[in-house]
Design a protein around this motif. Structure first.
Motif, PDB file in Angstrom:
ATOM      1  N   ALA A   1       0.823  -1.210   0.000  1.00 17.51           N
ATOM      2  CA  ALA A   1       0.000   0.000   0.000  1.00 17.51           C
ATOM      3  C   ALA A   1       0.857   1.260   0.000  1.00 17.51           C
ATOM      4  CB  ALA A   1      -0.927   0.008   1.212  1.00 17.51           C
ATOM      5  N   SER A   2       2.158   1.084   0.082  1.00 22.44           N
ATOM      6  CA  SER A   2       3.164   2.161   0.065  1.00 22.44           C
ATOM      7  C   SER A   2       2.990   3.162   1.210  1.00 22.44           C
ATOM      8  CB  SER A   2       3.202   2.878  -1.284  1.00 22.44           C
ATOM      9  OG  SER A   2       2.010   3.601  -1.488  1.00 22.44           O
ATOM     10  N   ILE A   3       2.753   2.623   2.404  1.00 20.62           N
ATOM     11  CA  ILE A   3       2.764   3.434   3.619  1.00 20.62           C
ATOM     12  C   ILE A   3       3.576   2.691   4.669  1.00 20.62           C
ATOM     13  CG2 ILE A   3       0.566   4.602   3.195  1.00 20.62           C
ATOM     14  CD1 ILE A   3      -0.724   2.695   5.183  1.00 20.62           C
ATOM     15  N   SER A   4       3.907   3.370   5.760  1.00 20.09           N
ATOM     16  CA  SER A   4       4.685   2.721   6.812  1.00 20.09           C
ATOM     17  C   SER A   4       3.758   2.024   7.795  1.00 20.09           C
ATOM     18  CB  SER A   4       5.527   3.759   7.557  1.00 20.09           C
ATOM     19  OG  SER A   4       4.694   4.613   8.306  1.00 20.09           O
ATOM     20  N   ASP A   5       4.345   1.156   8.617  1.00 20.61           N
ATOM     21  CA  ASP A   5       3.565   0.457   9.636  1.00 20.61           C
ATOM     22  C   ASP A   5       2.916   1.455  10.586  1.00 20.61           C
ATOM     23  OD1 ASP A   5       4.533  -1.838   8.494  1.00 20.61           O
ATOM     24  OD2 ASP A   5       5.921  -2.329  10.118  1.00 20.61           O
ATOM     25  N   GLN A   6       3.697   2.434  11.015  1.00 17.94           N
ATOM     26  CA  GLN A   6       3.187   3.415  11.971  1.00 17.94           C
ATOM     27  C   GLN A   6       2.039   4.221  11.369  1.00 17.94           C
ATOM     28  OE1 GLN A   6       4.077   3.554  15.197  1.00 17.94           O
ATOM     29  NE2 GLN A   6       2.325   4.907  15.370  1.00 17.94           N
ATOM     30  N   THR A   7       2.149   4.562  10.094  1.00 19.88           N
ATOM     31  CA  THR A   7       1.069   5.293   9.437  1.00 19.88           C
ATOM     32  C   THR A   7      -0.196   4.448   9.417  1.00 19.88           C
ATOM     33  OG1 THR A   7       2.663   6.458   8.050  1.00 19.88           O
ATOM     34  CG2 THR A   7       0.379   6.442   7.290  1.00 19.88           C
ATOM     35  N   TYR A   8      -0.044   3.153   9.136  1.00 19.44           N
ATOM     36  CA  TYR A   8      -1.201   2.251   9.129  1.00 19.44           C
ATOM     37  C   TYR A   8      -1.882   2.247  10.488  1.00 19.44           C
ATOM     38  CZ  TYR A   8      -3.733  -2.143   9.538  1.00 19.44           C
ATOM     39  OH  TYR A   8      -4.689  -3.092   9.796  1.00 19.44           O
TER      40      TYR A   8
END
Length: 152
Positions: free
Chosen positions: A85-92
């Motif tokens: 999804a091209s986001i970081s774990d923390q952003t998720y």
């Protein structure tokens, strides 16, 4: 009379680049390159007075969260799904928490408030009972220690 009001011929010591750098304003006055640059900066500031829209909209965030959850349900690891999804774990996790918070807030009803109030009253009573027990226990321990030390 101010010298800037009168257009002058370039001195022989000025180079062609310096002459080109001087800018003729709308009123026919010449300004230095520094003034021209300051004018450009001022116009940029006026253009950028609106805050920039950063990131994705709430709908896009929700779509990415659903995409990640579908991939995880399909057997992919969370790290792989988040990377896809091209986001970081923390952003998720931040987005998921933000999406879950409004959903929890909208489902409350007057009955739930009454239930919460009743539960709060019950917890207060239990808290009083436990404090009383703890107080009694501490008093007995204190009395025992006084006896052992010979203090009355």
């Amino acid at each position: 009379m101010i010298e800037d009001d009168v257009p002058t011929q370039p001195d022989s010591t000025e180079t062609k680049a310096e002459v080109e750098k001087t800018k003729v304003t709308a009123r026919g006055k010449r300004s230095s390159p520094k003034k021209a640059a300051a004018g450009k900066v001022a116009s940029r500031v006026q253009e950028n007075d609106k805050p920039k829209a950063r990131g994705l909209s709430d709908a896009d965030k929700l779509e990415k969260i659903r995409q990640i959850e579908a991939a995880v349900a399909g057997g992919a690891t969370l790290k792989d799904a988040v990377g896809a999804a091209s986001i970081s774990d923390q952003t998720y996790y931040t987005w998921k928490k933000a999406v879950a918070a409004p959903a929890a807030g909208t489902s409350s009803s007057p009955v739930a408030v009454d239930d919460e109030f009743a539960e709060f009253i019950q917890l207060e009573e239990e808290n009083r009972r436990l404090r009383k027990l703890l107080g009694e226990k501490l008093r007995t321990e204190n009395a025992e220690l006084r006896k052992r030390l010979g203090i009355t």
